[in-house]
Design a protein around this motif. Sequence first.
Motif, short mmCIF file in Angstrom:
data_model
loop_
_atom_site.label_atom_id
_atom_site.label_comp_id
_atom_site.label_asym_id
_atom_site.label_seq_id
_atom_site.Cartn_x
_atom_site.Cartn_y
_atom_site.Cartn_z
N VAL B 46 0.83 -1.20 0.00
CA VAL B 46 0.00 0.00 0.00
C VAL B 46 0.86 1.25 0.00
N LEU B 47 1.95 1.22 0.76
CA LEU B 47 2.83 2.37 0.78
C LEU B 47 3.45 2.59 -0.59
N GLN B 48 3.76 1.51 -1.25
CA GLN B 48 4.32 1.63 -2.59
C GLN B 48 3.30 2.22 -3.56
N ILE B 49 2.08 1.74 -3.47
CA ILE B 49 1.02 2.27 -4.31
C ILE B 49 0.83 3.76 -4.04
N LYS B 50 0.81 4.09 -2.78
CA LYS B 50 0.67 5.48 -2.41
C LYS B 50 1.77 6.32 -3.04
N GLY B 51 2.99 5.81 -2.97
CA GLY B 51 4.11 6.53 -3.55
C GLY B 51 3.95 6.73 -5.05
N LEU B 52 3.54 5.68 -5.72
CA LEU B 52 3.38 5.76 -7.17
C LEU B 52 2.25 6.70 -7.56
N LEU B 53 1.16 6.62 -6.85
CA LEU B 53 0.03 7.51 -7.12
C LEU B 53 0.45 8.95 -6.87
N ASP B 54 1.13 9.13 -5.78
CA ASP B 54 1.58 10.46 -5.42
C ASP B 54 2.54 11.00 -6.46
N ALA B 55 3.22 10.07 -7.11
CA ALA B 55 4.16 10.47 -8.14
C ALA B 55 3.44 10.74 -9.45
N GLY B 56 2.15 10.54 -9.45
CA GLY B 56 1.37 10.90 -10.62
C GLY B 56 1.05 9.77 -11.57
N LEU B 57 1.36 8.54 -11.21
CA LEU B 57 1.02 7.43 -12.09
C LEU B 57 -0.44 7.03 -11.88
N PRO B 58 -1.12 6.71 -12.95
CA PRO B 58 -2.51 6.27 -12.84
C PRO B 58 -2.58 4.81 -12.40
N THR B 59 -3.70 4.44 -11.82
CA THR B 59 -3.82 3.09 -11.26
C THR B 59 -3.63 2.00 -12.31
N ARG B 60 -4.06 2.24 -13.50
CA ARG B 60 -3.96 1.16 -14.49
C ARG B 60 -2.50 0.86 -14.86
N ILE B 61 -1.63 1.84 -14.74
CA ILE B 61 -0.20 1.61 -14.96
C ILE B 61 0.39 0.93 -13.74
N ILE B 62 0.01 1.42 -12.58
CA ILE B 62 0.52 0.84 -11.34
C ILE B 62 0.17 -0.65 -11.29
N GLN B 63 -1.00 -0.94 -11.77
CA GLN B 63 -1.44 -2.33 -11.78
C GLN B 63 -0.49 -3.20 -12.59
N GLN B 64 0.00 -2.66 -13.69
CA GLN B 64 0.95 -3.40 -14.50
C GLN B 64 2.32 -3.46 -13.84
N LEU B 65 2.64 -2.38 -13.16
CA LEU B 65 3.96 -2.26 -12.57
C LEU B 65 4.16 -3.19 -11.39
N LEU B 66 3.13 -3.27 -10.55
CA LEU B 66 3.28 -3.92 -9.25
C LEU B 66 3.91 -5.32 -9.29
N PRO B 67 3.43 -6.19 -10.17
CA PRO B 67 4.02 -7.53 -10.16
C PRO B 67 5.52 -7.50 -10.41
N CYS B 68 5.97 -6.49 -11.13
CA CYS B 68 7.39 -6.41 -11.46
C CYS B 68 8.20 -5.84 -10.31
#
Lengths: 130, 130
Positions: B46-68
């Motif tokens: 969740v903290l990672q997601i928060k960081g990515l969102l805060d960095a301006g990435l949209p959820t659909r990209i984060i979704q792809q990123l997370l497994p990596c």
Amino acid sequence: MRIGRLAERTGVSRRLLRYYEEQGLITSSRALNGYREYKESHVDVVLQIKGLLDAGLPTRIIQQLLPCLDKPQTIYVPNVTPEMIVTLQHEQARLSERIESLTRNRDAIADYLDTVLSVKSANTERRATS
Amino acid sequence: MRIGRLAERTGVSRRLLRYYEEQGLITSSRALNGYREYKESHVDVVLQIKGLLDAGLPTRIIQQLLPCLDKPQTIYVPNVTPEMIVTLQHEQARLSERIESLTRNRDAIADYLDTVLSVKSANTERRATS
DNA sequence: CTTGACCTTCACATCAATGTGAGTGTTTAA
DNA sequence: TTAAACACTCACATTGATGTGAAGGTCAAG
């Protein structure tokens, strides 16, 4: 320069240019017919705004930032309130956090790609020599 | 761990945790009563997601990123499509651009603050010695 | 057994950044 | 002089990330 040309040169839609103006990020003079008129310098400003927005800053912060980022910088700084300084320091810290977070994640992606690509090339070689 | 605790430990509201789940960013198991149950590891995610969102990435990209970005990384990389690799490379480039833009602007703010503060302190000294 | 603190879903609200289109006026060039 | 390209305003639509609240279930402590 009219709005269409500015849009073309910055890659920012006419609609958004009007929106930026509405948000107080840019100003324009008006021709006799009511058309917006822009100067050459607006190109850079708009690109800067684009960069900041793309970096995730909201317009109300950008609005505060812009006068400060304006080059050439007036050494004689007149109307800078203490709150403004605090705001900027705060925003500077937020930017740093963001940069850190982004860098961490970019590096993680880089690592991942390295791994994946090296495995792929190893497979290719194995196939080639089998 | 239930949702309230996770919210408390990550600083992300319950509402948003449910939203992340809805967007496929996190998963949860359910207790018999229907309550969401989280494991310790969810805190970091969740903290990672928060960081990515805060960095301006949209959820659909984060979704792809997370497994990596998931550590420990499985060296044995199974289902990585070429499109996925392209997406990641693309996103990596975008991240770099963003980082650059943010850094430029942060430094500009830093310069500005330096100038302002040095002028201020000069004034203070002048006042003190007059 | 009731109260308070949790949890659930659902739905409507908001804000920022955009798109899109209607209705209308202006400039340009064939 | 007319058509195409451009400008204007106004306004409604959408998307993403959030907030908020209603209506209700669960559970622990008094």
